[in-house]
Scaffold this motif. Structure first.
Motif, PDB file in Angstrom:
ATOM      1  N   ARG A  42       1.302  -8.323 -16.301  1.00 58.60           N
ATOM      2  CA  ARG A  42      -0.051  -7.799 -16.066  1.00 58.60           C
ATOM      3  C   ARG A  42      -0.829  -8.595 -15.022  1.00 58.60           C
ATOM      4  N   ASN A 331      -7.965   7.276  -7.176  1.00 61.00           N
ATOM      5  CA  ASN A 331      -6.905   6.354  -7.594  1.00 61.00           C
ATOM      6  C   ASN A 331      -5.684   7.077  -8.156  1.00 61.00           C
ATOM      7  N   SER A 332      -5.657   8.391  -8.071  1.00 62.42           N
ATOM      8  CA  SER A 332      -4.500   9.161  -8.547  1.00 62.42           C
ATOM      9  C   SER A 332      -4.330  10.380  -7.658  1.00 62.42           C
ATOM     10  N   HIS A 378      -3.482   1.859 -10.348  1.00 59.07           N
ATOM     11  CA  HIS A 378      -3.729   2.827 -11.420  1.00 59.07           C
ATOM     12  C   HIS A 378      -2.417   3.240 -12.084  1.00 59.07           C
ATOM     13  N   ASP A 382      -2.810   1.209 -15.505  1.00 61.09           N
ATOM     14  CA  ASP A 382      -3.444   2.173 -16.413  1.00 61.09           C
ATOM     15  C   ASP A 382      -2.454   3.154 -17.035  1.00 61.09           C
ATOM     16  N   LEU A 383      -1.484   3.615 -16.236  1.00 56.48           N
ATOM     17  CA  LEU A 383      -0.546   4.646 -16.716  1.00 56.48           C
ATOM     18  C   LEU A 383       0.859   4.109 -16.968  1.00 56.48           C
TER      19      LEU A 383
END
Length: 454
Positions: A42, A331-332, A378, A382-383
């Protein structure tokens, strides 16, 4: 699966949109037993994150390469009723470039890389090919052609050009005066010399044809017109030492397609070439893993502006999100050919199924570094629990449909490694553009570039 012809290769695979992805037999499946995406690192700097993504993605070609041939497998799962022995010619070209990157970054030794590539080349010398042109798919154990479509059972000049793009980079990289590297260079040179690019003009026409088959001849009758992913095919065809095309083939074949010239603005951004809204982003990746678009110009376009503007149009479309799909935004983003919840599709602003393909934004790092880094963070932070796996990011995902691919594809994983490296160091661009053959071919077609001798 390569998006052929151009945007709608699906037509060659009946029922492809309905094809269900089935787990492969163990020897060809992705091992997930020991990989836990929730345990991914991370606290990473931007450089550490780029390192990790490139290295993890490279494993698709290194750990998952075919055990007999060393070639890149078409995909990590079995779909469309073809077996787990299928290796891909073009995807292998992208994988070769990933292996060069891995050697340069010392993830593997130089000798390991050269040994793997030598194995591939010697295997290819015994595999099916037609006038020096390889098929799209081969059986990775036997070297026999595997049909890509009903009549597509012979040479595929576009797939062969992606393979040669990688091999030329390898020949320019492995320059040491050792028996292994000398032999590798020699065998690559012989293979490159033997591709009969001018055969693909079907008897001297001023256009290249995509396919020829010993069983079906020219019956597929697919002329290669621009703008799309095939610029590299015309450049290499002009660069051949023995079987080169002449400039009229480029001028009257490639540069005359109905979707060649554009000149319109989308989201306030001018698009010099290509279909409305630019088409899928692989147009900006496949040819330009080797071809350096910086300063590359001819009478038709500035190719840096072409690729950057195409990417920005794709990005802005996703930010504007006219279909109001869940998850789209700054961001996606990134629409290109990949798997979807309906099967394989050539995602682009005019064929938007809510599927984001990670390769689109990540392979765009040279063109849109800030936007690509936002997407990368992202996707990963995040994903990552859903879309990060043993060989990098999965092929596609849709937050709208709460769907994530289980698959990885060679032609999507390879550009991630290579284009991020071009953003970071320009390695593959330097190698490919240093080839005297390539320089001669570009000059012959009227290109300007720092690499082209006046």
């Amino acid at each position: 699966m390569h998006p052929k012809p151009l945007l709608l290769s699906l037509l060659l695979l009946p029922g492809a949109l309905q094809a269900q992805q089935k787990p492969a037999p163990k020897k060809a499946s992705v091992s997930t037993a020991t990989f836990d995406p929730k345990k991914r690192p991370r606290n990473l700097s931007d450089e550490q994150l780029l390192d990790l993504v490139q290295r993890q993605t490279f494993r698709y070609f290194w750990d998952f390469g075919h055990p007999v041939s060393g070639m890149a497998r078409e995909r990590s799962n079995v779909a469309y009723d073809y077996g787990n022995e299928v290796v891909t010619t073009g995807g292998t070209g992208f994988g070769i470039m990933a292996i060069v990157v891995a050697a340069d970054r010392k993830w593997i030794t130089r000798e390991q890389a050269a040994t793997r590539l030598y194995k591939m080349v010697r295997w290819l010398e015994k595999a099916d090919c037609y006038h020096g042109v390889f098929p799209h798919w081969l059986n990775g154990a036997t070297g026999k052609v595997i049909k890509f479509g009903a009549k597509d059972d012979g040479g595929d000049i576009v797939e062969t050009s992606f393979l040669m793009e990688g091999l030329i980079c390898a020949r320019q990289y492995f320059t040491a005066d050792t028996p292994l590297e000398r032999d590798l260079r020699n065998h690559i040179g012989w293979m490159w010399d033997n591709v009969e690019w001018n055969w693909q003009t079907q008897g001297g026409q001023n256009v290249l044809y995509w396919h020829w088959s010993p069983n079906n001849g020219w019956s597929m009758n697919h002329q290669i017109h621009g703008w799309n992913e095939c610029l590299i095919t015309y450049v290499l065809a002009a660069s051949s030492p023995r079987y080169a095309i002449d400039k009229p083939v480029y001028d009257l074949g490639w540069a005359t397609g109905p979707e060649f010239k554009n000149g319109k603005e989308y989201h306030g951004i001018k698009l010099p070439l290509g279909p409305d809204l630019g088409g899928p982003l692989f147009f900006t990746h496949y040819s330009f893993l080797g071809l350096n678009p910086h300063g590359l110009k001819d009478q038709h376009a500035d190719y840096w502006a072409q690729n950057q503007n195409h990417t920005l149009i794709n990005y802005q479309y996703c930010v504007n999100n006219p279909k109001r799909y869940k998850g789209y935004g700054p961001n996606s983003w990134g629409l290109t050919a990949s798997d979807s919840y309906q099967g394989y599709a050539a995602h682009n602003p005019k064929e938007d199924l809510s599927v984001i393909s990670p390769t689109a934004a990540l392979s765009a790092f040279p063109y849109t570094p800030e936007q690509s880094m936002r997407a990368l963070k992202h996707f990963y932070f995040d994903l990552g629990d859903k879309i990060w796996g043993e060989y990098g990011f999965v092929d596609g995902f849709s937050e709208e449909h709460n769907w994530q691919a289980k698959s990885y594809l060679a032609i999507d994983q390879g550009p991630i490694v290579g284009m991020i490296e071009n953003y970071r160091t320009g390695l593959l661009w330097k190698l490919f553009m240093s080839s005297p053959d390539v320089q001669r071919g570009l000059g012959k077609l009227g290109f300007e570039s720092a690499a082209v001798k006046k």
